[in-house]
Design a protein around this motif. Structure first.
Motif, PDB file in Angstrom:
ATOM      1  N   LYS A  43       0.816  -1.220   0.000  1.00  0.00           N
ATOM      2  CA  LYS A  43       0.000   0.000   0.000  1.00  0.00           C
ATOM      3  C   LYS A  43       0.850   1.271   0.000  1.00  0.00           C
ATOM      4  O   LYS A  43       0.545   2.235  -0.688  1.00  0.00           O
ATOM      5  CB  LYS A  43      -0.933   0.001   1.209  1.00  0.00           C
ATOM      6  CG  LYS A  43      -2.046  -1.032   1.110  1.00  0.00           C
ATOM      7  CD  LYS A  43      -2.975  -0.961   2.305  1.00  0.00           C
ATOM      8  CE  LYS A  43      -4.094  -1.989   2.178  1.00  0.00           C
ATOM      9  NZ  LYS A  43      -5.002  -1.958   3.356  1.00  0.00           N
ATOM     10  N   LYS A  69       2.781   5.543  -2.724  1.00  0.00           N
ATOM     11  CA  LYS A  69       1.437   5.213  -2.248  1.00  0.00           C
ATOM     12  C   LYS A  69       0.643   4.609  -3.393  1.00  0.00           C
ATOM     13  O   LYS A  69       0.524   5.209  -4.467  1.00  0.00           O
ATOM     14  CB  LYS A  69       0.720   6.455  -1.710  1.00  0.00           C
ATOM     15  CG  LYS A  69      -0.656   6.119  -1.131  1.00  0.00           C
ATOM     16  CD  LYS A  69      -1.264   7.276  -0.371  1.00  0.00           C
ATOM     17  CE  LYS A  69      -2.617   6.868   0.219  1.00  0.00           C
ATOM     18  NZ  LYS A  69      -3.197   7.935   1.047  1.00  0.00           N
ATOM     19  N   LYS A  70       0.124   3.413  -3.175  1.00  0.00           N
ATOM     20  CA  LYS A  70      -0.598   2.669  -4.208  1.00  0.00           C
ATOM     21  C   LYS A  70      -1.771   3.493  -4.757  1.00  0.00           C
ATOM     22  O   LYS A  70      -2.493   4.138  -3.993  1.00  0.00           O
ATOM     23  CB  LYS A  70      -1.111   1.352  -3.623  1.00  0.00           C
ATOM     24  CG  LYS A  70      -1.709   0.382  -4.641  1.00  0.00           C
ATOM     25  CD  LYS A  70      -2.080  -0.911  -3.952  1.00  0.00           C
ATOM     26  CE  LYS A  70      -2.737  -1.896  -4.902  1.00  0.00           C
ATOM     27  NZ  LYS A  70      -1.824  -2.349  -5.961  1.00  0.00           N
ATOM     28  N   ASP A  71      -1.942   3.434  -6.063  1.00  0.00           N
ATOM     29  CA  ASP A  71      -3.022   4.102  -6.793  1.00  0.00           C
ATOM     30  C   ASP A  71      -2.928   5.629  -6.785  1.00  0.00           C
ATOM     31  O   ASP A  71      -3.805   6.304  -7.314  1.00  0.00           O
ATOM     32  CB  ASP A  71      -4.408   3.682  -6.261  1.00  0.00           C
ATOM     33  CG  ASP A  71      -4.653   2.178  -6.407  1.00  0.00           C
ATOM     34  OD1 ASP A  71      -4.155   1.608  -7.391  1.00  0.00           O
ATOM     35  OD2 ASP A  71      -5.319   1.595  -5.531  1.00  0.00           O
ATOM     36  N   LYS A 193       7.769  -0.497   5.238  1.00  0.00           N
ATOM     37  CA  LYS A 193       6.380  -0.624   4.799  1.00  0.00           C
ATOM     38  C   LYS A 193       5.512   0.263   5.684  1.00  0.00           C
ATOM     39  O   LYS A 193       5.630   0.227   6.907  1.00  0.00           O
ATOM     40  CB  LYS A 193       5.922  -2.078   4.899  1.00  0.00           C
ATOM     41  CG  LYS A 193       6.680  -3.026   3.984  1.00  0.00           C
ATOM     42  CD  LYS A 193       6.243  -4.460   4.194  1.00  0.00           C
ATOM     43  CE  LYS A 193       7.047  -5.423   3.332  1.00  0.00           C
ATOM     44  NZ  LYS A 193       6.702  -6.831   3.576  1.00  0.00           N
ATOM     45  N   LYS A 195       1.559   1.920   6.693  1.00  0.00           N
ATOM     46  CA  LYS A 195       0.109   1.732   6.597  1.00  0.00           C
ATOM     47  C   LYS A 195      -0.493   2.776   5.666  1.00  0.00           C
ATOM     48  O   LYS A 195      -1.471   2.530   4.972  1.00  0.00           O
ATOM     49  CB  LYS A 195      -0.526   1.840   7.986  1.00  0.00           C
ATOM     50  CG  LYS A 195      -0.206   0.653   8.902  1.00  0.00           C
ATOM     51  CD  LYS A 195      -0.903   0.793  10.241  1.00  0.00           C
ATOM     52  CE  LYS A 195      -0.596  -0.404  11.118  1.00  0.00           C
ATOM     53  NZ  LYS A 195      -1.231  -0.283  12.470  1.00  0.00           N
ATOM     54  N   ASP A 196       0.111   3.951   5.650  1.00  0.00           N
ATOM     55  CA  ASP A 196      -0.370   5.040   4.794  1.00  0.00           C
ATOM     56  C   ASP A 196       0.767   6.021   4.566  1.00  0.00           C
ATOM     57  O   ASP A 196       1.788   5.978   5.249  1.00  0.00           O
ATOM     58  CB  ASP A 196      -1.559   5.744   5.448  1.00  0.00           C
ATOM     59  CG  ASP A 196      -2.416   6.495   4.422  1.00  0.00           C
ATOM     60  OD1 ASP A 196      -2.109   6.437   3.225  1.00  0.00           O
ATOM     61  OD2 ASP A 196      -3.390   7.134   4.842  1.00  0.00           O
TER      62      ASP A 196
END
Length: 203
Positions: A43, A69-71, A193, A195-196
């Motif tokens: 993510k 950040k994914k997407d 990694k 979480k956000d």
């Protein structure tokens, strides 16, 4: 008779425990394919990335910090001199030396955009498949595989990717040219990694 039963029990308990440990490890540990897939779906992350570009005379090293950040997109900080934000198929360049901003196409920045993990792992694995090793990165047990890069650049022909098997994070990559010469090394350090990620970093 009781002694024989007791002895048999004492012998069988360690064997049963060993079998249970083996079964647990097989079922609990992800496969190499699962580790790769989990990285593809990450993510958000932050990592230090070193680029080592080789030419006929010497090599050039560049230390960067990368955010993703994914997407949404990614960002690379080239020290305090320059920042590149990769988003919506283009790159916003913030040149802090010249104090100006401009946009460029992602195709004009193939090497650096390739270093984002989702892009790095987007190419098909070649016929040699996924292997394991330990000799190239010290004592680190890693997964290794090679992919062909479908890029119209003779210096970026194929890439060998190394993933830390225990930490499940990228270690590095070696890019070869069309003559199979080692042209670029990408080294990941302190891969974190998240979480956000604060989207303000991608503006």
């Amino acid at each position: 008779m009781k002694k024989k039963l007791l002895l048999g029990l004492l012998v069988s308990i360690p064997i049963i425990l060993i079998v249970l440990v083996i079964i647990f490890r097989v079922t609990a540990e992800p496969t190499n394919e699962e580790i790769i897939e989990s990285l593809k779906g990450i993510k958000a992350y932050k990592t230090e990335v070193e680029f080592i570009v080789k030419n006929s005379r010497d090599e050039e090293r560049q230390d960067t910090i990368q955010y993703y950040k994914k997407d949404i997109g990614g960002r690379i900080d080239f020290g305090t001199d320059r920042t590149k934000i990769y988003k919506d198929g283009s790159i916003l360049v913030k040149d802090n030396i010249a104090n100006k901003e401009y946009t460029m196409e992602e195709s004009m920045d193939e090497l650096y955009s390739l270093s984002f993990v989702d892009k790095l792992l987007s190419y098909p694995i070649d016929n040699e498949g996924i292997n394991e090793g330990q000799e190239e990165w010290g004592d680190t047990e890693y997964i290794v595989f090679t992919s062909e890069l479908f890029i119209k650049n003779d210096s970026l022909n194929k890439i060998k990717i190394f993933i830390d098997k225990q930490e499940k994070t990228p270690i590095g990559a070696i890019i070869y040219d069309k003559d199979n010469k080692d042209r670029v090394r990408i080294v990941y350090r302190n891969f974190e990694k998240l979480k956000d990620l604060d989207e303000g970093l991608l503006k």
